[in-house]
Design an enzyme around this catalytic site. Sequence first.
Site, PDB file in Angstrom:
ATOM      1  N   HIS A  89     -63.685 -43.529  58.233  1.00  0.00           N
ATOM      2  CA  HIS A  89     -62.996 -43.933  57.005  1.00  0.00           C
ATOM      3  C   HIS A  89     -64.078 -44.282  55.983  1.00  0.00           C
ATOM      4  O   HIS A  89     -64.932 -45.129  56.223  1.00  0.00           O
ATOM      5  CB  HIS A  89     -62.083 -45.131  57.263  1.00  0.00           C
ATOM      6  CG  HIS A  89     -60.977 -44.829  58.221  1.00  0.00           C
ATOM      7  ND1 HIS A  89     -60.650 -45.649  59.278  1.00  0.00           N
ATOM      8  CD2 HIS A  89     -60.124 -43.777  58.293  1.00  0.00           C
ATOM      9  CE1 HIS A  89     -59.634 -45.125  59.952  1.00  0.00           C
ATOM     10  NE2 HIS A  89     -59.310 -43.994  59.373  1.00  0.00           N
ATOM     11  N   GLU A 142     -65.345 -47.938  54.920  1.00  0.00           N
ATOM     12  CA  GLU A 142     -65.755 -48.900  55.947  1.00  0.00           C
ATOM     13  C   GLU A 142     -67.282 -48.885  56.051  1.00  0.00           C
ATOM     14  O   GLU A 142     -67.869 -48.271  56.936  1.00  0.00           O
ATOM     15  CB  GLU A 142     -65.061 -48.566  57.271  1.00  0.00           C
ATOM     16  CG  GLU A 142     -63.539 -48.685  57.139  1.00  0.00           C
ATOM     17  CD  GLU A 142     -62.778 -48.309  58.399  1.00  0.00           C
ATOM     18  OE1 GLU A 142     -63.408 -48.052  59.443  1.00  0.00           O
ATOM     19  OE2 GLU A 142     -61.534 -48.271  58.337  1.00  0.00           O
ATOM     20  N   HIS A 170     -66.020 -49.183  63.190  1.00  0.00           N
ATOM     21  CA  HIS A 170     -65.117 -49.312  62.041  1.00  0.00           C
ATOM     22  C   HIS A 170     -65.124 -50.741  61.516  1.00  0.00           C
ATOM     23  O   HIS A 170     -65.612 -51.665  62.171  1.00  0.00           O
ATOM     24  CB  HIS A 170     -63.677 -48.981  62.458  1.00  0.00           C
ATOM     25  CG  HIS A 170     -63.428 -47.536  62.737  1.00  0.00           C
ATOM     26  ND1 HIS A 170     -62.711 -46.720  61.892  1.00  0.00           N
ATOM     27  CD2 HIS A 170     -63.793 -46.757  63.787  1.00  0.00           C
ATOM     28  CE1 HIS A 170     -62.645 -45.505  62.408  1.00  0.00           C
ATOM     29  NE2 HIS A 170     -63.295 -45.499  63.560  1.00  0.00           N
ATOM     30  N   GLU A 191     -64.002 -52.296  66.184  1.00  0.00           N
ATOM     31  CA  GLU A 191     -63.674 -52.914  64.900  1.00  0.00           C
ATOM     32  C   GLU A 191     -64.581 -54.122  64.692  1.00  0.00           C
ATOM     33  O   GLU A 191     -64.617 -55.036  65.511  1.00  0.00           O
ATOM     34  CB  GLU A 191     -62.203 -53.350  64.882  1.00  0.00           C
ATOM     35  CG  GLU A 191     -61.211 -52.206  65.018  1.00  0.00           C
ATOM     36  CD  GLU A 191     -61.046 -51.399  63.741  1.00  0.00           C
ATOM     37  OE1 GLU A 191     -61.620 -51.796  62.703  1.00  0.00           O
ATOM     38  OE2 GLU A 191     -60.334 -50.379  63.773  1.00  0.00           O
TER      39      GLU A 191
END
Length: 338
Positions: free
Chosen positions: A58, A61, A154, A218
């Site tokens: 993404h 990010e 991410h 994450e």
Amino acid sequence: MTILNHDFLALTLSNPNGISPFQFTFPSGIGVVEETGILRLEPNQASKVSLVLSVGIHGNETGPIELINKLVKAILTGKLTLAIRLLVVIGNPVAANATKRFCDVNLNRLFNGAWRNYEGFEAKRAQRLEKAVSDFYALASTDSDQVRLHYDLHTAIRGSMHEKFVVYPFVENAHYSQQQLAFFAASEIEAVLLSHQPTTTFSYYSHFVHAAHAFTVELGKVYPFGQNDLSRFADLEKNLVQLLEEGDLAQSPLSSLHVFMVLDALVKDDDSYELNIDQDAKNFTQFVEDYRLAHSQKSVYRIKQTGDAIVFPNTNIPVGQRAGLVVRAVSVDALSLI
């Protein structure tokens, strides 16, 4: 040709739509820029470990992108001596330049061949990234003790009750790697989310197709380039350096990990679909039994047990896509570890 100032990120963002492949040497090995955002580094010494570090799937990010670019610079300048095979992927440079999550379609929903159902930059990119990973693992030695790793880093749209957590791709027999979980425990990762079904994410592709230990990691919240506090990734960075230099995975007891299983996927079934949560509700926010978490003109979803929580809530999606996951805490002692 070389990477100017050893800055792979700058090279990638200045050539978002493509670059001619080239090879170069660095103090501890040979590097190949295979395509924009795809860098393969082969150490001078033989290695049983083949590691994929992917970031920027993404485009907005940016924290993990800056972290991995810092490690690449250290390798290329000789500050860090590479002892394992490494593939670095900056996934979506077009979206990164546009400071957007994606351009046409969410890239992390296009793997395992799902790109065939779409057109545009992200669809072509997913196909190219699958090929890069396949080629990388295929170039490893054929020894039976080869270790394939893929950490897809991410940051999240919203905050989290557990700032750093990993998504463990769906495992058919529900046997989980104790060594990998212990590495995350040592790397300041607070929670593990066990996937409940196959998906079209990048990490699941590497697990399913290449039998890699692969995870979506994450690392906190989204910030623009230059506004990330990389010190928040200090433990992970230290342990990645150890892995890159020594081929070893740092280990800590699993008792620090919060483990969650997925109960249900919330699917947006109508344009009227709504989640009954605060706009800034964090991942892993808990609810009480019978709370009406989601509703539309077609359906209602109520919480089944006090303490059940929501992860990845998002209704700004087309009808038919996932609007969130409902998860429940489980004991790490209950896991089947190998």
